[in-house]
Structures are given as C-alpha cells and as structure tokens.
Write a protein that holds these residues in place. Sequence first.
Motif, short mmCIF file in Angstrom:
data_model
loop_
_atom_site.label_atom_id
_atom_site.label_comp_id
_atom_site.label_asym_id
_atom_site.label_seq_id
_atom_site.Cartn_x
_atom_site.Cartn_y
_atom_site.Cartn_z
N LEU A 93 -8.33 -30.75 31.35
CA LEU A 93 -8.30 -31.46 32.62
C LEU A 93 -9.21 -30.83 33.67
N SER A 148 -4.68 -34.23 24.83
CA SER A 148 -5.97 -34.89 24.93
C SER A 148 -5.96 -35.73 26.20
N LEU A 149 -7.12 -36.23 26.60
CA LEU A 149 -7.18 -37.10 27.77
C LEU A 149 -6.34 -38.35 27.54
N THR A 186 -2.61 -39.75 29.67
CA THR A 186 -2.34 -41.02 30.36
C THR A 186 -0.88 -41.43 30.22
N HIS A 234 1.04 -38.89 33.73
CA HIS A 234 -0.31 -39.18 34.22
C HIS A 234 -0.47 -38.71 35.66
#
Length: 251
Positions: free
Chosen positions: A61, A94-95, A99, A127
Amino acid sequence: MNILMWEEFVAHPEAGPWAVAIGVFDGVHLGHRRLVQAVLEASSGYKSAVVTFRENPKKILRPTGFKGDISGLGGRLEALASLGLDSCVLIDFSLDFGTLLGAEFLKFLAGAGVKSVHIGPNFRCGHKMETNAQSMAAMGAALGVAVTIVDPVLRAGHPVSSSRIRNAILEGAVDEAALLLGRPHRIFVDENGNLDRAVVAPPPGLYRVALHGKDWSVPGVAELSSAGLRIEGECEGLISLDFINLVSREL
C-alpha cells in the motif's frame, strides 16, 4: 502450530470452531503476546489461531514510505509457535484483497467457523481502513461472533506498538526495543555475512550483540557502517545476531 492459507481456512468451516486474534504481528511484541494470551484464555472448546499476513500490507500500500519489518515471516512464525497456538492463518495480501470491506472480511471469518475474535483498540481493516475496532464489535454481535477489544500493554505510559519499536531501532535504542519486544531485536545474516535487508536495522555504530550459529551462541561486538557488518573475532557459521545495546556511535 499448523500453517493454513486463508483460502484453505475459509473453505473448511468444519475445522473450527475458532478463537482468533487478527493483526500484522510485526515483531510479535508484548502487546501481541497479550492478544494471543486472551485468545488462549477464551479458547475453551475452540481451536486457537492468529489471522495475519505473509507480507506486511504496508509494503504494497505504501512501498516508498515503508521502513522495513521488525521480523521476517520466519521469525514471526517461530515467535507465534512458541506461544502455544494451534494454527496460524496466512493471508497473501494484494491490492485486490485490499478492496474487501471490513464487514465482508468479518463475514468470511464467521463463515469459517470463527466464534471469538480478539483485536487491539487501534485495529482497523477493510478498504481504506474504513472499519475500526468498535465497528468490528458491533458487526460481530450481529453475526454471532464475540469481538473482544484487548487493552494495550503500556511501557513508560505509552502503548507498545510495532511503530514505536521500529522507531527505537532506527534511533539505535535497541535496548529500549528489547524491552518492548520482550527479547532482543534479532536480524538474520546471509552466507556472505550481510544483514537481511528486509528487516529494519539500527544506524551505524558499535553494538553489543549475541551471536548465534546452528548449535552455538556467544556474546560479541558488531560494527555497523556504510560498508556493512563487521564482527570482532571469529564467527564462522553465523546465522543471526541479537542487538543488546549501543556501545558507541563513533566508528
């Protein structure tokens, strides 16, 4: 201690019921140990586990601002295993995983058979970190999951935290870091005698250390400089060193 990947954990609710602590557990410091102890005390009839990350989410991040781990994955798992947990659940952050909303994350936990969750007062997830500890407790009640907010461990009137320990190490206050960790700060070395660059290291200086090989441990003195690590005396087979205190910043 069994190691379970997140996908395996959520796919087999019959393996529960579970009492878990959630967090990054960087350093497995005194505050983390209190969290784990709360899980063990609440796990009568439940299996005990921590839910954590293979890699610190901050690396993904905020990669440019991340100062380094206090301990790598191997060190974290070794420390957690010593506390008597049944399992450790690893999330490959992970990105895409980032979320996930906090409510969705908690539903996954409930679906996996988690009945008791223990978190610190500054816990945040979901998120953009939209879910705090109080929100987790409220949502957990609706799902039949008891969420307990565990008080922090205080030292010198301030909570023990990974950020506080990391800053102490970066300032060379490795003795203070040891008090907050409950043990000296340990860094592993490679076959060429170089410190693990993924782990936060103290600044240049002369340090009293404990040297560890496969089947030996001896006290020693280590010099950190822009040229790297230098150990006084013979240390063939060196695997890791514990930083005890700063002797001098003058090299």
